[in-house]
Design a protein around this motif. Structure first.
Motif, PDB file in Angstrom:
ATOM      1  N   VAL A  71      58.527  57.946  38.112  1.00  0.00           N
ATOM      2  CA  VAL A  71      58.055  57.845  36.726  1.00  0.00           C
ATOM      3  C   VAL A  71      56.855  56.898  36.655  1.00  0.00           C
ATOM      4  O   VAL A  71      55.879  57.169  35.954  1.00  0.00           O
ATOM      5  CB  VAL A  71      59.192  57.390  35.790  1.00  0.00           C
ATOM      6  N   TRP A  72      56.925  55.778  37.378  1.00  0.00           N
ATOM      7  CA  TRP A  72      55.799  54.832  37.401  1.00  0.00           C
ATOM      8  C   TRP A  72      54.532  55.517  37.913  1.00  0.00           C
ATOM      9  O   TRP A  72      53.461  55.403  37.308  1.00  0.00           O
ATOM     10  CB  TRP A  72      56.122  53.621  38.287  1.00  0.00           C
ATOM     11  N   THR A 109      53.237  58.098  35.394  1.00  0.00           N
ATOM     12  CA  THR A 109      52.683  57.457  34.203  1.00  0.00           C
ATOM     13  C   THR A 109      51.311  56.866  34.485  1.00  0.00           C
ATOM     14  O   THR A 109      50.366  57.052  33.709  1.00  0.00           O
ATOM     15  CB  THR A 109      53.640  56.356  33.693  1.00  0.00           C
ATOM     16  N   ILE A 110      51.186  56.167  35.598  1.00  0.00           N
ATOM     17  CA  ILE A 110      49.896  55.561  35.949  1.00  0.00           C
ATOM     18  C   ILE A 110      48.841  56.642  36.156  1.00  0.00           C
ATOM     19  O   ILE A 110      47.701  56.506  35.705  1.00  0.00           O
ATOM     20  CB  ILE A 110      50.053  54.660  37.192  1.00  0.00           C
ATOM     21  N   LEU A 166      48.780  59.660  34.786  1.00  0.00           N
ATOM     22  CA  LEU A 166      48.432  60.260  33.486  1.00  0.00           C
ATOM     23  C   LEU A 166      47.540  59.331  32.656  1.00  0.00           C
ATOM     24  O   LEU A 166      46.605  59.783  32.007  1.00  0.00           O
ATOM     25  CB  LEU A 166      49.702  60.614  32.710  1.00  0.00           C
ATOM     26  N   ILE A 167      47.822  58.055  32.685  1.00  0.00           N
ATOM     27  CA  ILE A 167      47.000  57.098  31.935  1.00  0.00           C
ATOM     28  C   ILE A 167      45.614  56.995  32.562  1.00  0.00           C
ATOM     29  O   ILE A 167      44.600  56.978  31.861  1.00  0.00           O
ATOM     30  CB  ILE A 167      47.692  55.720  31.857  1.00  0.00           C
ATOM     31  N   VAL A 186      47.017  60.912  28.597  1.00  0.00           N
ATOM     32  CA  VAL A 186      47.867  60.319  27.566  1.00  0.00           C
ATOM     33  C   VAL A 186      47.392  58.906  27.247  1.00  0.00           C
ATOM     34  O   VAL A 186      46.625  58.307  27.984  1.00  0.00           O
ATOM     35  CB  VAL A 186      49.350  60.283  28.007  1.00  0.00           C
ATOM     36  N   LEU A 231      52.160  54.900  26.798  1.00  0.00           N
ATOM     37  CA  LEU A 231      53.171  55.573  27.609  1.00  0.00           C
ATOM     38  C   LEU A 231      53.740  54.640  28.682  1.00  0.00           C
ATOM     39  O   LEU A 231      54.833  54.868  29.188  1.00  0.00           O
ATOM     40  CB  LEU A 231      52.577  56.822  28.270  1.00  0.00           C
ATOM     41  N   ILE A 232      53.031  53.570  28.988  1.00  0.00           N
ATOM     42  CA  ILE A 232      53.496  52.619  30.001  1.00  0.00           C
ATOM     43  C   ILE A 232      54.840  52.013  29.595  1.00  0.00           C
ATOM     44  O   ILE A 232      55.588  51.525  30.436  1.00  0.00           O
ATOM     45  CB  ILE A 232      52.438  51.526  30.270  1.00  0.00           C
ATOM     46  N   VAL A 282      57.427  53.604  28.725  1.00  0.00           N
ATOM     47  CA  VAL A 282      58.520  54.439  29.245  1.00  0.00           C
ATOM     48  C   VAL A 282      59.002  53.926  30.598  1.00  0.00           C
ATOM     49  O   VAL A 282      60.201  53.645  30.763  1.00  0.00           O
ATOM     50  CB  VAL A 282      58.106  55.928  29.306  1.00  0.00           C
ATOM     51  N   PRO A 283      58.120  53.773  31.617  1.00  0.00           N
ATOM     52  CA  PRO A 283      58.643  53.261  32.891  1.00  0.00           C
ATOM     53  C   PRO A 283      59.127  51.815  32.808  1.00  0.00           C
ATOM     54  O   PRO A 283      60.050  51.427  33.524  1.00  0.00           O
ATOM     55  CB  PRO A 283      57.467  53.409  33.862  1.00  0.00           C
TER      56      PRO A 283
END
Length: 176
Positions: free
Chosen positions: A108-109, A112-113, A115-116, A121, A125-126, A128-129
């Motif tokens: 997930v980390w 997320t990184i 996507l950012i 996104v 969203l950071i 979430v992880p």
């Protein structure tokens, strides 16, 4: 005799998957914690050469990543030694949800990184992880060693009890 390939050779996605699998085994064996797993797995996904993968596993025993074009004995020679006892699939006492969270959080980390960083996104969203990490940490207690701490506490209590009894026996021997 086959030569060991150059550390500058590029690696494939299959090599990265093999490295992530090996790293997961080290985490379940307790050699690295979940934070270190996240750091090393991010380095694995960014690695481009065999030398980078070798560096990530330099302080860990087997298993190491497998390379699809080289026999395992040549890719990662091991010193001659007695075979190590088989490690359990996960630390004793871990439940299936704990093992799932331990494997899921680093992924997930990374997602997320990515996507950012690509702008897909928003940076919020950071959260979430971060939330998942806090939840995962609560499943293991402080530092993930709650079970071992309890064992040490029980062992220390038994040792203190034995010392007290020994001291009392010595005092009784002196009194008589």
């Amino acid at each position: 005799m086959t030569e060991v390939p150059s550390p500058q050779l590029r690696i494939s996605d299959q090599n990265r998957e093999s490295a992530l699998t090996a790293l997961g085994e080290h985490m379940t064996a307790g050699r690295i914690d979940i934070e270190e797993y996240g750091e090393r797995s991010a380095r694995i996904t960014a690695a481009k050469t065999r030398g980078e993968l070798v560096e990530i596993f330099a302080d860990l025993p087997a298993p190491h990543p497998k390379y699809d074009d080289v026999p395992q004995a040549v890719a990662a020679p091991e010193p001659a030694a007695a075979p190590a006892p088989r490690q359990p699939a996960a630390p004793e006492g871990w439940t299936s949800p704990q093992r799932f969270i331990a494997a899921f959080i680093p992924l997930v980390w990374i997602a997320t990184i990515a996507l950012i960083a690509t702008g897909v996104v928003h940076g919020a969203l950071i959260l979430v992880p971060i939330g998942l990490s806090v939840f995962g940490r609560s499943m293991w207690g402080h530092g993930g060693h709650q079970h071992r701490r309890h064992e040490h506490h029980v062992r220390d209590r038994e040792r203190r009890r034995a010392l007290r009894e020994s001291y009392r026996d010595q005092r009784r021997g002196l009194d008589h």
